[in-house]
Design a protein around this motif. Structure first.
Motif, PDB file in Angstrom:
ATOM      1  N   CYS A 126     -58.024  -7.268 -22.003  1.00 35.57           N
ATOM      2  CA  CYS A 126     -59.254  -6.772 -22.625  1.00 35.57           C
ATOM      3  C   CYS A 126     -60.247  -7.907 -22.835  1.00 35.57           C
ATOM      4  O   CYS A 126     -59.856  -9.043 -23.110  1.00 35.57           O
ATOM      5  CB  CYS A 126     -58.942  -6.132 -23.973  1.00 35.57           C
ATOM      6  SG  CYS A 126     -57.819  -4.718 -23.857  1.00 35.57           S
ATOM      7  N   PHE A 127     -61.519  -7.562 -22.718  1.00 31.24           N
ATOM      8  CA  PHE A 127     -62.615  -8.486 -22.954  1.00 31.24           C
ATOM      9  C   PHE A 127     -63.572  -7.850 -23.942  1.00 31.24           C
ATOM     10  O   PHE A 127     -63.774  -6.629 -23.928  1.00 31.24           O
ATOM     11  CB  PHE A 127     -63.362  -8.787 -21.641  1.00 31.24           C
ATOM     12  CG  PHE A 127     -62.511  -9.446 -20.608  1.00 31.24           C
ATOM     13  CD1 PHE A 127     -62.428 -10.827 -20.533  1.00 31.24           C
ATOM     14  CD2 PHE A 127     -61.785  -8.687 -19.710  1.00 31.24           C
ATOM     15  CE1 PHE A 127     -61.635 -11.432 -19.569  1.00 31.24           C
ATOM     16  CE2 PHE A 127     -60.989  -9.288 -18.747  1.00 31.24           C
ATOM     17  CZ  PHE A 127     -60.918 -10.667 -18.679  1.00 31.24           C
ATOM     18  N   LYS A 128     -64.188  -8.667 -24.787  1.00 30.52           N
ATOM     19  CA  LYS A 128     -65.167  -8.130 -25.724  1.00 30.52           C
ATOM     20  C   LYS A 128     -66.349  -7.572 -24.947  1.00 30.52           C
ATOM     21  O   LYS A 128     -66.809  -8.180 -23.977  1.00 30.52           O
ATOM     22  CB  LYS A 128     -65.643  -9.214 -26.690  1.00 30.52           C
ATOM     23  CG  LYS A 128     -64.608  -9.599 -27.706  1.00 30.52           C
ATOM     24  CD  LYS A 128     -65.058 -10.545 -28.787  1.00 30.52           C
ATOM     25  CE  LYS A 128     -66.354 -11.240 -28.623  1.00 30.52           C
ATOM     26  NZ  LYS A 128     -66.656 -12.225 -29.661  1.00 30.52           N
ATOM     27  N   LEU A 129     -66.825  -6.413 -25.382  1.00 28.02           N
ATOM     28  CA  LEU A 129     -67.973  -5.785 -24.731  1.00 28.02           C
ATOM     29  C   LEU A 129     -69.170  -6.728 -24.734  1.00 28.02           C
ATOM     30  O   LEU A 129     -69.887  -6.833 -23.741  1.00 28.02           O
ATOM     31  CB  LEU A 129     -68.319  -4.458 -25.423  1.00 28.02           C
ATOM     32  CG  LEU A 129     -69.507  -3.697 -24.858  1.00 28.02           C
ATOM     33  CD1 LEU A 129     -69.291  -3.343 -23.400  1.00 28.02           C
ATOM     34  CD2 LEU A 129     -69.757  -2.446 -25.673  1.00 28.02           C
ATOM     35  N   ASP A 130     -69.385  -7.438 -25.831  1.00 33.25           N
ATOM     36  CA  ASP A 130     -70.502  -8.392 -25.909  1.00 33.25           C
ATOM     37  C   ASP A 130     -70.390  -9.463 -24.823  1.00 33.25           C
ATOM     38  O   ASP A 130     -71.390  -9.859 -24.228  1.00 33.25           O
ATOM     39  CB  ASP A 130     -70.543  -9.069 -27.281  1.00 33.25           C
ATOM     40  CG  ASP A 130     -70.889  -8.107 -28.398  1.00 33.25           C
ATOM     41  OD1 ASP A 130     -71.393  -6.999 -28.116  1.00 33.25           O
ATOM     42  OD2 ASP A 130     -70.645  -8.462 -29.571  1.00 33.25           O
ATOM     43  N   ASP A 131     -69.163  -9.951 -24.556  1.00 34.95           N
ATOM     44  CA  ASP A 131     -68.971 -10.964 -23.523  1.00 34.95           C
ATOM     45  C   ASP A 131     -69.264 -10.397 -22.136  1.00 34.95           C
ATOM     46  O   ASP A 131     -69.848 -11.082 -21.290  1.00 34.95           O
ATOM     47  CB  ASP A 131     -67.543 -11.520 -23.564  1.00 34.95           C
ATOM     48  CG  ASP A 131     -67.265 -12.347 -24.808  1.00 34.95           C
ATOM     49  OD1 ASP A 131     -68.233 -12.753 -25.494  1.00 34.95           O
ATOM     50  OD2 ASP A 131     -66.077 -12.581 -25.103  1.00 34.95           O
ATOM     51  N   ILE A 132     -68.851  -9.166 -21.911  1.00 28.85           N
ATOM     52  CA  ILE A 132     -69.127  -8.531 -20.612  1.00 28.85           C
ATOM     53  C   ILE A 132     -70.632  -8.359 -20.437  1.00 28.85           C
ATOM     54  O   ILE A 132     -71.190  -8.684 -19.391  1.00 28.85           O
ATOM     55  CB  ILE A 132     -68.387  -7.188 -20.490  1.00 28.85           C
ATOM     56  CG1 ILE A 132     -66.888  -7.458 -20.316  1.00 28.85           C
ATOM     57  CG2 ILE A 132     -68.934  -6.357 -19.328  1.00 28.85           C
ATOM     58  CD1 ILE A 132     -66.035  -6.237 -20.262  1.00 28.85           C
ATOM     59  N   GLN A 133     -71.293  -7.864 -21.479  1.00 27.12           N
ATOM     60  CA  GLN A 133     -72.732  -7.650 -21.374  1.00 27.12           C
ATOM     61  C   GLN A 133     -73.491  -8.953 -21.156  1.00 27.12           C
ATOM     62  O   GLN A 133     -74.450  -8.989 -20.400  1.00 27.12           O
ATOM     63  CB  GLN A 133     -73.246  -6.918 -22.615  1.00 27.12           C
ATOM     64  CG  GLN A 133     -72.797  -5.472 -22.644  1.00 27.12           C
ATOM     65  CD  GLN A 133     -73.142  -4.754 -23.941  1.00 27.12           C
ATOM     66  OE1 GLN A 133     -73.138  -5.346 -25.009  1.00 27.12           O
ATOM     67  NE2 GLN A 133     -73.420  -3.472 -23.831  1.00 27.12           N
TER      68      GLN A 133
END
Length: 172
Positions: A126-133
C-alpha cells in the motif's frame, strides 16, 4: 509505507507515553468513491523516488497494469483503496485524536517489481494516496497505451515522454 507505520506503532508502544491504538486498517475507504473516481479507468504517468518513472492503468474493475518505459514487461495485478486510522490519546482521560490516511493498495502475482525495478512487491503493498497524487505527472482517460494487452507499447520509449508521444509510438 505500511511497514513504516507498523514500526512506528511498535516504537511508540515500547516507549513511555501515550499509546496509539490501531482503530482500523484494511477496510474500504470512507471516501472510496472519490479515490475510485480519481483513478478508475485512468492511465497515469508517474515519477517517484520509490518506484522510479512509469505508466500505470487503473481499471474500473480493480485490475491494474504497470509498465516502466525501456522495459518489455508489463506487470498485471489488482488495486484497491483503503483507509488506515490511528487513534492517539491527546491527554489522560480525553478522547483520542483519530489520524486517517487514504491508501491505494496493489497485489501483483509473482512479485514483478523485482524484474522491473529491483525490489519485490509485498503480497499486498500500500501507498499513501497523497504520495501517489504527488508522483503523478500526467493523467489520461482509459487505457490509452493498451497496457491490458500485455505488450510494452514501445521498446525505445523514455520515461519522460508524455502519454501523447508514447501513444504515437505504439508498437515501435
Amino acid at each position: 509505507m505500511l511497514r513504516v507505520l507498523v514500526v512506528y506503532f511498535f516504537v511508540l508502544v515500547a516507549s513511555a507515553g501515550p499509546y496509539p491504538v490501531l482503530a482500523q486498517q484494511g477496510e474500504p475507504a470512507s471516501n472510496s468513491s472519490t479515490v475510485t473516481e480519481a483513478l478508475a479507468d485512468k492511465t497515469i504517468r508517474f515519477a517517484s523516488d520509490e518506484l522510479g518513472a512509469g505508466v500505470q492503468f487503473f481499471g474500473s474493475d480493480g485490475s491494474t497494469y504497470l509498465w516502466f518505459p525501456g522495459r518489455l514487461e508489463i506487470a498485471e495485478g489488482r488495486w484497491s483503496d483503503r483507509t488506515f486510522r490511528l487513534a492517539m490519546p491527546t491527554s489522560p482521560g480525553s478522547e483520542p485524536k483519530i489520524h486517517t490516511t487514504g491508501l491505494v493498495c496493489f497485489e501483483f502475482d509473482g512479485a514483478p517489481r523485482g524484474k522491473l525495478t529491483g525490489k519485490p512487491f509485498g503480497p499486498n503493498e500500500c501507498f499513501k494516496l497523497d504520495d501517489i497524487q504527488s508522483a503523478i505527472q500526467e493523467v489520461a482517460d482509459g487505457d490509452v497505451l493498451d497496457l491490458k494487452n500485455g505488450r510494452a507499447p514501445c521498446r525505445l520509449c523514455r520515461s519522460d515522454m508524455p502519454l501523447s508521444r508514447l501513444r504515437n509510438r505504439l508498437g515501435s
